[in-house]
Motif scaffolding. Structure first.
Motif, PDB file in Angstrom:
ATOM      1  N   VAL A 104       0.834  -1.211   0.000  1.00 54.18           N
ATOM      2  CA  VAL A 104       0.000   0.000   0.000  1.00 54.18           C
ATOM      3  C   VAL A 104       0.864   1.255   0.000  1.00 54.18           C
ATOM      4  O   VAL A 104       0.640   2.197  -0.778  1.00 54.18           O
ATOM      5  CB  VAL A 104      -0.954  -0.014   1.210  1.00 54.18           C
ATOM      6  N   LEU A 105       1.877   1.274   0.866  1.00 52.09           N
ATOM      7  CA  LEU A 105       2.731   2.461   0.947  1.00 52.09           C
ATOM      8  C   LEU A 105       3.547   2.664  -0.329  1.00 52.09           C
ATOM      9  O   LEU A 105       3.744   3.802  -0.766  1.00 52.09           O
ATOM     10  CB  LEU A 105       3.662   2.341   2.158  1.00 52.09           C
ATOM     11  N   SER A 106       4.024   1.582  -0.939  1.00 45.87           N
ATOM     12  CA  SER A 106       4.828   1.723  -2.160  1.00 45.87           C
ATOM     13  C   SER A 106       3.973   2.227  -3.321  1.00 45.87           C
ATOM     14  O   SER A 106       4.447   3.035  -4.141  1.00 45.87           O
ATOM     15  CB  SER A 106       5.475   0.386  -2.521  1.00 45.87           C
ATOM     16  N   LEU A 107       2.721   1.786  -3.398  1.00 53.80           N
ATOM     17  CA  LEU A 107       1.845   2.302  -4.454  1.00 53.80           C
ATOM     18  C   LEU A 107       1.540   3.785  -4.254  1.00 53.80           C
ATOM     19  O   LEU A 107       1.552   4.569  -5.218  1.00 53.80           O
ATOM     20  CB  LEU A 107       0.555   1.491  -4.494  1.00 53.80           C
ATOM     21  N   ALA A 108       1.268   4.169  -2.996  1.00 54.96           N
ATOM     22  CA  ALA A 108       1.016   5.589  -2.716  1.00 54.96           C
ATOM     23  C   ALA A 108       2.254   6.428  -3.011  1.00 54.96           C
ATOM     24  O   ALA A 108       2.167   7.504  -3.632  1.00 54.96           O
ATOM     25  CB  ALA A 108       0.585   5.761  -1.260  1.00 54.96           C
ATOM     26  N   LEU A 109       3.422   5.941  -2.577  1.00 54.04           N
ATOM     27  CA  LEU A 109       4.657   6.674  -2.856  1.00 54.04           C
ATOM     28  C   LEU A 109       4.940   6.715  -4.351  1.00 54.04           C
ATOM     29  O   LEU A 109       5.423   7.741  -4.870  1.00 54.04           O
ATOM     30  CB  LEU A 109       5.818   6.017  -2.112  1.00 54.04           C
ATOM     31  N   GLY A 110       4.644   5.634  -5.059  1.00 52.66           N
ATOM     32  CA  GLY A 110       4.866   5.617  -6.503  1.00 52.66           C
ATOM     33  C   GLY A 110       4.038   6.664  -7.227  1.00 52.66           C
ATOM     34  O   GLY A 110       4.520   7.326  -8.154  1.00 52.66           O
TER      35      GLY A 110
END
Length: 311
Positions: free
Chosen positions: A79-85
Motif C-alpha cells: 500500500v505504501l509503495s503504491l502511494a509513494l509511486g
C-alpha cells in the motif's frame, strides 16, 4: 535461406549442431541434479523421519506465524509503495523544476542502492534512536523492513506509472483542458486511471517482487517465513541431521503458492479490465454533449469506439 540484420537463420549443419548441444546440455543438468539428490539422500535428508516433523503442532505454528508476518509486511509495504509511486510519478512530471529534480533524485537514488543495504541501514538507524522513536525490538525490525521495501518498490512503481501516463494519447489531455479541467483534475481523473489500467500487469508483477523481497527481513532477524524456516531447520535434529532440505522445500512451496495467488489475482483483474466497456458513445442528432459526458468519454476512451454517420 532467409536472414535478418540481427540473426542469421542456421543452416542444416548448424541446426544439427544446436540440437546436439541442447541434448548434451540437458543431460549435463540432469546429471548434476541426480548427483545432488543422491548426495542428499545419502545423508538422510529424504528419510520419512525428516518429514514427520511437520506433524508437530509447534512446527506448524512457527511456519504459520512466519507466513502471517510475511503477509503483514507485504500488505503494509504494498500500500505504501503504491502511494509513494503515485506521488513520485506526479512529482517527476511536475512543471516545477525543484519538485521534478527532487523526485528524480529520490527515484534514482533508491533504485541504485541495493535493497538489502537500505534495509540494514534503516535497522541500524532505528536501533540507535529506538527510545526516542518509541519502538520496541520487534518494531524496529518491522518498520526497517517496511520502509526499505516501500522506498525501493515505490521508486520502481513510479517509473512504471510515469511510463503509463506518457503512453496516454495527447489528445486525451488536450480534450480535458479544452473542457476547463485543471491540471490536477486532468492528472487524477484522466491520466492516472488510464495509466493504471495500461500498466496493471507490470504493477502486479512488481508487487510479486515486493512479496518475495520480504524474505530479506531474515538479515535483520525479523520473524518472517524465511527466518522461521531457518530457525526450525537449525534447532531441529532428526537422525543426527538438521532437516534443511524438507524445510527449504516446504518454505519454497509456500512462497511459490503466495506468488501464484497474487499473479492469479492480477490475471483476474486484467480480464475484468478487458471486458470493461470502453469508447466514446455517439450522441444522437440534436443532443448536446455535457461536460460530465465529455469527462466520462475522456476517462473511458482508451480505444476509440465505432463512429456511425447520422441520417
Amino acid at each position: 535461406m532467409s536472414s535478418n540484420v540481427l540473426y542469421d537463420a542456421p543452416g542444416p549443419k548448424a541446426r544439427v549442431r544446436n540440437r546436439v548441444y541442447t541434448v548434451v546440455g540437458a543431460l549435463a543438468v540432469l546429471a548434476l541434479i541426480a548427483f545432488a539428490v543422491l548426495r542428499l539422500a545419502a545423508k538422510g535428508q529424504f528419510a520419512p523421519e525428516m518429514w514427520d516433523i511437520f506433524n508437530y503442532a509447534g512446527v506448524r505454528t512457527s511456519i504459520r506465524n512466519g507466513v502471517l508476518t510475511t503477509l503483514q509486511v507485504f500488505a503494509v509495504a504494498a500500500v505504501l509503495s503504491l502511494a509513494l509511486g503515485v506521488l513520485l510519478a506526479v512529482g517527476r512530471l511536475s512543471d516545477h523544476k525543484p519538485v521534478r529534480w527532487l523526485a528524480t533524485g529520490f527515484i534514482e537514488l533508491f533504485r541504485a542502492v541495493p535493497l538489502l543495504i537500505t534495509i540494514y541501514v534503516l535497522w541500524v538507524l532505528f536501533l540507535s534512536y529506538k527510545s526516542e522513536l518509541g519502538f520496541t525490538g520487534e518494531g524496529t525490525q518491522f518498520w526497517a523492513l517496511v520502509i526499505g521495501l516501500t522506498v525501493y518498490n515505490g521508486s520502481v512503481q513510479a517509473e512504471v506509472l510515469r511510463a503509463g501516463i506518457n503512453s496516454v494519447p495527447k489528445g486525451q489531455r488536450e480534450a480535458a483542458y479544452a473542457i476547463g479541467m485543471s491540471k490536477t483534475q486532468v492528472m487524477t481523473s484522466v491520466l492516472i486511471p488510464q495509466a493504471v489500467r495500461a500498466m496493471l500487469p507490470t504493477i502486479i508483477s512488481q508487487l510479486v517482487v515486493t512479496l518475495k523481497d520480504t524474505s530479506l527481513g531474515y538479515v535483520i532477524t525479523y520473524q518472517e517465513l524465511l527466518y522461521a524456516i531457518q530457525q526450525l531447520a537449525g534447532n531441529t535434529v532428526v537422525n543426527d541431521e538438521n532437516p534443511y532440505v524438507p524445510m527449504i522445500i516446504v518454505g519454497g512451496a509456500i512462497y511459490v503458492a503466495m506468488c501464484l495467488a497474487l499473479s492469479a489475482l492480477a490475471n483476474w483483474i486484467e480480464r475484468r479490465g478487458r471486458r470493461a466497456k470502453t469508447g466514446i458513445a455517439v450522441a444522437e442528432a440534436g443532443q448536446a454533449l455535457t461536460a460530465g459526458d465529455a469527462m466520462g468519454a475522456i476517462d473511458g476512451a482508451t480505444t476509440p469506439g465505432p463512429v456511425s454517420k447520422g441520417d
